[in-house]
Design an enzyme around this catalytic site. Structure first.
Site, PDB file in Angstrom:
ATOM      1  CG  ASP A 164     -13.042 -23.118  65.675  1.00  0.00           C
ATOM      2  OD1 ASP A 164     -11.901 -22.832  65.273  1.00  0.00           O
ATOM      3  OD2 ASP A 164     -13.747 -22.331  66.324  1.00  0.00           O
ATOM      4  CG  HIS A 227     -10.019 -20.129  66.456  1.00  0.00           C
ATOM      5  ND1 HIS A 227     -11.337 -20.499  66.363  1.00  0.00           N
ATOM      6  CD2 HIS A 227     -10.027 -18.809  66.768  1.00  0.00           C
ATOM      7  CE1 HIS A 227     -12.111 -19.455  66.595  1.00  0.00           C
ATOM      8  NE2 HIS A 227     -11.347 -18.411  66.844  1.00  0.00           N
ATOM      9  CB  SER A 408     -13.376 -16.541  68.445  1.00  0.00           C
ATOM     10  OG  SER A 408     -13.598 -16.670  67.081  1.00  0.00           O
TER      11      SER A 408
END
Length: 579
Positions: A164, A227, A408
Site C-alpha cells: 500500500d 491509505h 480497499s
C-alpha cells in the site's frame, strides 16, 4: 480536505500504474467435545406439585433418590431464586456423561427440567473505546462475526504483508509493525526524494496542478490519503490498550510494503513487492525475514490481469502465501480490473451496513467473497469503516481515526480473517484458506448480486480451520451404488458443532440429492467429494431447512457435513443417490 484517490490514477508518463481502492476505505472450533471435562454441577428444577419443589433445603432421602437415578453421587448445594436446586457431582464430568445424567434425571416425573450448571467466561471483546463504533466487526446484519472468533484466536503468530502507501507510526498500530520495505523506484511517485530503501513509512501522497494527468475522471489535486495506515489498522490495529480501535487480527503482525505513492504505483514495483512480501528473492533487496502468510492488495487498475502481476502472484502462492485483493470501486465487472481478475487470488467485494452490495463495489464471477467496506453519505460518515489515520493534508500531522469506504476497506477484513485461520492452523494452503472462507460465508441479508459466496463469517471460518469436531462422527449409512439412500433423524448439535456423514455413489448416478429439514435452530449443509478440497454444494438458510443437489455426481465417497451455525435440535437428514 479533498476526496482520496478513486479509480485508476494516471500520470501521462506512467503507462502502468495502480490506484488505491477506497472512495472516501473443516471442522469446528476447539469447543468442548464429548471427552473433555465440562462441569461438576447440575441445576434441577422440581415441579411445584412435588415436595422437593417447595422446600428451601432438600432432604437426604430426596438427594439419595436423585443420585441413584443419575447414576452418580450428588450433594445439594443450594436453592436458587428461581426455585431450582443446584446439585454437585463428585468431580467434573465430560459433556457426554453430563447429558446422560440429565437424561436420567428428566425421567423423574417430579422434575420440571434439568440442565448443566455451565461455566461462563468473559467474551474476548476489546476494551478499545472506539470498538463500539466498529459495527463492521460485530453487528449481526453487516458485520464479520468477530467476537466469537476472538474467543479462539486473536491472530497470534500470523504475519500479513500490506502492499500500500506505507504506514504511519500510529500508537494504535505501530506495536504490530515488523520491518518492511519501500519498493517505489521512481522519485516522482515516492515523494520522499529517494528510491527503494528499508523505510516503509508513508510521507504522504498528495498532489496538485493536475500532476496525475488531464483525465477528467481524476481530481486535479488531492490531499494525502494515509491509505496504508487505515488498511493496516483494520487488519492488525493494537487492541486492549484502552485506545482507539481494534484490528481484525489484533495480535498478528504487519509487514508494510510501500508500493503506492503520488498518483499510484507501477506494476513492476507492486510485483516485486508481492514476491518480497511472501519471502521470495528480489534482486538488490535483502531477504524479508518475516515472510507473510497473507498479502493484502487494496489497489488496482483498469484492464484484465497482466502477466507480470500473475507471475508474481504465482510465485507468492508457491511460497505458501494467500493473496487477498480488492474488487474495485467502479460499479463495474471486476473481470475488467487487475489484480481482481488474476488467478489464485481471493477477490473481495464490499458490503454496506445492511449486508448488501456497497453502491460503488465491483462485482462479477471473479469475485470470491464479500466483507464490510461501508457506504457513506458524507465525509467521515459512521456507516463507513473506522480505522487508524493521520490528520495531515499533505505531510504527516497528528495521529487520528477516520471512517472510510471502499473495497480497499473490505479486503483487509478478509486478510485479517485469513490471519486468524493461519493462527490456529499454520499448515493451511492458500486454497485451503479460500475454501474455508467461502464455505463458511453467511448468506447476504440484502441484495448483493455478483458478490461471491457470501459475507465472511470469521467465527465459522476459525471453527472450521481448527480441525476439531464437537458433534461426533456420524456415518449416515452404507449407501452402496446407484439408488442408495438413507435417513438420519433427530439430529442435534451445538453452536459451531459438526456432524459428518458419508454416502457411496456409483458410476452412472444421475443425481445426488441431500436435504435436511425440521426441528429448531440453525444448521447448515455442505456436500463434497472426498477427492476435492472444494465443496460441491452448500446451503445456509437461517433455519434447518437446507438442500443440495449435484447432477451427474462423480462416483466414489461423498461427505455430507451438518454444521451448527447456531445450536439446533430435531433435524432430519436425507440423502439419495438417484439412478
Amino acid at each position: 480536505m479533498t476526496s482520496p484517490l478513486k479509480g485508476l490514477l494516471q500520470k501521462t508518463a506512467l503507462a502502468s500504474i495502480f490506484s488505491l481502492l477506497c472512495t472516501t476505505p473443516f471442522a469446528a472450533q476447539a469447543q468442548e467435545t464429548d471427552n473433555q471435562l465440562f462441569t461438576d454441577r447440575i441445576i434441577v428444577k422440581y415441579k411445584e406439585s412435588a415436595k422437593a419443589g417447595r422446600t428451601a433445603t432438600m432432604a437426604k432421602e430426596t438427594v439419595d433418590k436423585a443420585s441413584r437415578r443419575a447414576g452418580h453421587k450428588m450433594r445439594h448445594l443450594r436453592r436458587m431464586a428461581t426455585g431450582a436446586q443446584v446439585m454437585r457431582l463428585e468431580g467434573r464430568k465430560n459433556k457426554a456423561e453430563i447429558n446422560a445424567i440429565i437424561s436420567r434425571l428428566k425421567q423423574d416425573p417430579d422434575v420440571e427440567y434439568a440442565e448443566p450448571d455451565r461455566i461462563m467466561r468473559a467474551m474476548a471483546v476489546p476494551n478499545d473505546p472506539s470498538y463500539l463504533n466498529q459495527w463492521h466487526y460485530f453487528e449481526s446484519t453487516g458485520g464479520l462475526n468477530l467476537p466469537a472468533a476472538w474467543d479462539v484466536t486473536q491472530g497470534e503468530g500470523a504475519v500479513v504483508a500490506v502492499l500500500d502507501t506505507g504506514y504511519r507510526p500510529h500508537p494504535d498500530l505501530v506495536g504490530n509493525i515488523l520491518p518492511g520495505y519501500d519498493m517505489i523506484s521512481d522519485t516522482f511517485v515516492s515523494v520522499d526524494g529517494d528510491g527503494r530503501d528499508s523505510d516503509a513509512t508513508d510521507p504522504g501522497d498528495w498532489y496538485t496542478d493536475k500532476a496525475c494527468g488531464d483525465d477528467p475522471r481524476i481530481p486535479s489535486e488531492s490531499d494525502s490519503s494515509w491509505h496504508g495506515t487505515h488498511v493496516a489498522g483494520t487488519i492488525a490495529g493494537v487492541s486492549n490498550n484502552n485506545m482507539g480501535i481494534a484490528g481484525v487480527a489484533y495480535k498478528a503482525k504487519i509487514v508494510p510494503i510501500r508500493v503506492l505513492g503520488r498518483c499510484g504505483g507501477y506494476t513492476s514495483d507492486i510485483a516485486d513487492g508481492i514476491i518480497w512480501g511472501a519471502g521470495g528473492s528480489v534482486s538488490g533487496l535483502p531477504t524479508n525475514t518475516n515472510p507473510a502468510q497473507v498479502l493484502n492488495l487494496s489497489l488496482g487498475g483498469g484492464g484484465s490481469c497482466d502477466t507480470t502481476t500473475q507471475n508474481a502472484i504465482n510465485t507468492a502462492r508457491g511460497l505458501g502465501a494467500t493473496v487477498v485483493v480488492a474488487a474495485g470501486n467502479e460499479t463495474d465487472n471486476a473481470s475488467q480490473y487487475s489484480p481482481a481478475s488474476c488467478n489464485g487470488v481471493i477477490t473481495i467485494a464490499s458490503t454496506n451496513r445492511n449486508g448488501g452490495r456497497s453502491y460503488f463495489s465491483n462485482y462479477g464471477s471473479v469475485v470470491d467473497i464479500a466483507a464490510p467496506g461501508g457506504a457513506q453519505s458524507f465525509s467521515n460518515d459512521p456507516d463507513g469503516i473506522l480505522s487508524t489515520h493521520n490528520s495531515g493534508a499533505t505531510v504527516a500531522g497528528s495521529d487520528s481515526y477516520v471512517y472510510m469506504q471502499g473495497t480497499s476497506m473490505a479486503a483487509p477484513h478478509v486478510a485479517g480473517a485469513a490471519a486468524l485461520l493461519y493462527s490456529v492452523n499454520s499448515s493451511l494452503t492458500p486454497d485451503d484458506v479460500e475454501s474455508i472462507l467461502t464455505t463458511t460465508a453467511r448468506s447476504f441479508p440484502a441484495s448483493c448480486s455478483g458478490c461471491g459466496a457470501g459475507i465472511v463469517d470469521a467465527a465459522a471460518a476459525v471453527a472450521m480451520a481448527t480441525g476439531g469436531n464437537s458433534g461426533g462422527d456420524g456415518d449416515g449409512g452404507d449407501g452402496e451404488g446407484t439408488g442408495a439412500s438413507w435417513t438420519e433423524t433427530n439430529l442435534s448439535g451445538g453452536w459451531r458443532s459438526r456432524r459428518d456423514f458419508t454416502i457411496e455413489v456409483g458410476s452412472g448416478t444421475s443425481s445426488l440429492n441431500v436435504q435436511m429439514y425440521g426441528g429448531e435452530g440453525d444448521a447448515d449443509l455442505y456436500v463434497g467429494h472426498s477427492n476435492s478440497s472444494q465443496w460441491a454444494c452448500t446451503s445456509g438458510n437461517s433455519n434447518n431447512n437446507e438442500s443440495c443437489t449435484i447432477s451427474n455426481p462423480q462416483s466414489g465417497t461423498w461427505t455430507i457435513t451438518v454444521y451448527g451455525y447456531r445450536s439446533y435440535t430435531g433435524a432430519t437428514l436425507e440423502a439419495e443417490a438417484a439412478p
